[in-house]
Design a protein around this motif. Structure first.
Motif, short mmCIF file in Angstrom:
data_model
loop_
_atom_site.label_atom_id
_atom_site.label_comp_id
_atom_site.label_asym_id
_atom_site.label_seq_id
_atom_site.Cartn_x
_atom_site.Cartn_y
_atom_site.Cartn_z
N GLU A 77 0.85 -1.19 0.00
CA GLU A 77 0.00 0.00 0.00
C GLU A 77 0.89 1.24 0.00
O GLU A 77 1.59 1.49 0.98
CB GLU A 77 -0.90 0.04 1.24
CG GLU A 77 -1.75 1.30 1.27
CD GLU A 77 -2.44 1.54 2.60
OE1 GLU A 77 -3.05 2.62 2.74
OE2 GLU A 77 -2.37 0.68 3.50
N PRO A 78 0.88 2.02 -1.09
CA PRO A 78 1.63 3.27 -1.07
C PRO A 78 0.92 4.29 -0.19
O PRO A 78 -0.31 4.33 -0.14
CB PRO A 78 1.64 3.71 -2.53
CG PRO A 78 0.48 3.02 -3.15
CD PRO A 78 0.23 1.78 -2.37
N PHE A 79 1.69 5.07 0.52
CA PHE A 79 1.11 6.14 1.33
C PHE A 79 2.04 7.34 1.29
O PHE A 79 3.23 7.24 1.01
CB PHE A 79 0.84 5.68 2.77
CG PHE A 79 2.09 5.39 3.56
CD1 PHE A 79 2.66 6.36 4.38
CD2 PHE A 79 2.69 4.15 3.49
CE1 PHE A 79 3.81 6.08 5.11
CE2 PHE A 79 3.84 3.86 4.22
CZ PHE A 79 4.39 4.84 5.02
N GLY A 80 1.46 8.50 1.56
CA GLY A 80 2.23 9.73 1.64
C GLY A 80 2.69 9.94 3.07
O GLY A 80 1.88 9.87 4.00
N PHE A 81 3.97 10.18 3.25
CA PHE A 81 4.53 10.41 4.57
C PHE A 81 5.07 11.82 4.65
O PHE A 81 5.94 12.21 3.86
CB PHE A 81 5.64 9.40 4.87
CG PHE A 81 6.33 9.61 6.18
CD1 PHE A 81 5.61 9.78 7.35
CD2 PHE A 81 7.71 9.64 6.26
CE1 PHE A 81 6.25 9.97 8.57
CE2 PHE A 81 8.37 9.83 7.46
CZ PHE A 81 7.63 9.99 8.62
N ILE A 82 4.54 12.59 5.56
CA ILE A 82 5.02 13.95 5.80
C ILE A 82 6.13 13.85 6.83
O ILE A 82 5.90 13.50 7.98
CB ILE A 82 3.89 14.87 6.25
CG1 ILE A 82 2.86 14.95 5.12
CG2 ILE A 82 4.43 16.24 6.65
CD1 ILE A 82 1.58 15.63 5.47
N ARG A 83 7.34 14.13 6.38
CA ARG A 83 8.53 13.93 7.22
C ARG A 83 8.79 15.12 8.14
O ARG A 83 8.95 14.96 9.34
CB ARG A 83 9.76 13.72 6.34
CG ARG A 83 9.72 12.41 5.58
CD ARG A 83 11.00 12.20 4.87
NE ARG A 83 12.09 12.22 5.85
CZ ARG A 83 13.20 11.52 5.73
NH1 ARG A 83 13.38 10.77 4.69
NH2 ARG A 83 14.14 11.58 6.64
N GLU A 84 8.87 16.29 7.57
CA GLU A 84 9.16 17.51 8.33
C GLU A 84 8.30 18.63 7.78
O GLU A 84 8.08 18.71 6.57
CB GLU A 84 10.64 17.90 8.21
CG GLU A 84 11.63 16.80 8.57
CD GLU A 84 11.67 16.44 10.05
OE1 GLU A 84 11.12 17.20 10.87
OE2 GLU A 84 12.25 15.39 10.37
N PHE A 85 7.85 19.51 8.68
CA PHE A 85 6.93 20.57 8.28
C PHE A 85 7.20 21.77 9.18
O PHE A 85 7.15 21.65 10.40
CB PHE A 85 5.51 20.05 8.46
CG PHE A 85 4.40 20.92 7.94
CD1 PHE A 85 4.62 22.00 7.11
CD2 PHE A 85 3.10 20.63 8.29
CE1 PHE A 85 3.58 22.77 6.64
CE2 PHE A 85 2.04 21.38 7.82
CZ PHE A 85 2.29 22.46 7.00
N TRP A 86 7.51 22.90 8.57
CA TRP A 86 7.84 24.09 9.35
C TRP A 86 7.36 25.34 8.64
O TRP A 86 7.51 25.49 7.42
CB TRP A 86 9.36 24.16 9.53
CG TRP A 86 9.84 25.39 10.23
CD1 TRP A 86 9.80 25.65 11.56
CD2 TRP A 86 10.46 26.53 9.62
NE1 TRP A 86 10.36 26.89 11.82
CE2 TRP A 86 10.77 27.44 10.64
CE3 TRP A 86 10.79 26.85 8.31
CZ2 TRP A 86 11.38 28.66 10.39
CZ3 TRP A 86 11.39 28.07 8.05
CH2 TRP A 86 11.69 28.96 9.09
N ILE A 87 6.79 26.23 9.41
CA ILE A 87 6.40 27.56 8.93
C ILE A 87 7.12 28.58 9.82
O ILE A 87 7.09 28.47 11.05
CB ILE A 87 4.87 27.79 9.01
CG1 ILE A 87 4.12 26.75 8.17
CG2 ILE A 87 4.51 29.21 8.58
CD1 ILE A 87 4.38 26.83 6.67
N ALA A 88 7.78 29.54 9.20
CA ALA A 88 8.50 30.58 9.95
C ALA A 88 7.50 31.33 10.83
O ALA A 88 6.35 31.56 10.44
CB ALA A 88 9.19 31.54 8.99
#
Length: 152
Positions: A77-88
């Motif tokens: 099953e392919p899935f999307g993985f959000i590794r790192e997320f940053w907003i200034a």
């Protein structure tokens, strides 16, 4: 809001590097070998990021992600993985984070992933308000909360 993100696959990009280092500093994480970190991101081969330029040439934020898969002897099953997320900090609470998340989810769906996953120890309400739910039974090696969202 006018969002014009740049899709990156090369993590030696100086804008990404600078923003990523600020992000880790905010988290209180010290790294001795930044070149090694960014080299490893490139070597993995399936990492991407949306980089969001700010108003005056600075980086407003980024979202690093990849498509990967769960697999066993019977199915994948392919899935999307959000590794790192940053907003200034200057760009938070202005819709930029939601837009970057939407772009990553659209990328996942366009490339055959029917679910997005991430781990979070901060901003959990942000994700819950955008359709993510606690992934019951899922455990992250980093001990953070696992959140999932169907993309169909």
């Amino acid at each position: 809001m006018s969002v014009h993100p740049i899709l990156l696959s090369d993590f030696t990009d100086s804008r990404f590097r600078a923003a990523f280092q600020v992000y880790f500093a905010e988290l209180g994480i010290h790294v001795n070998d930044w070149d090694g970190v960014f080299h490893e991101m490139n070597e993995e081969g399936n990492n991407l990021a949306y980089l969001l330029p700010g108003d005056n040439g600075e980086v407003a934020g980024f979202l690093q992600f990849q498509i990967t898969e769960f697999s066993n002897w019977f199915f994948t099953e392919p899935f999307g993985f959000i590794r790192e997320f940053w907003i200034a900090p200057a760009y938070r609470k202005r819709g930029y984070g939601g837009e970057l998340l939407r772009l990553a989810e659209a990328y996942f769906a366009e490339h055959g992933a029917y679910r997005a996953l991430l781990t979070a120890d901060t901003a959990i309400e942000f994700y819950l308000s955008r359709g993510y739910r606690k992934a019951l039974g899922a455990a992250a090696k980093n001990k953070m909360e696992v959140l999932a969202k169907p993309l169909y």
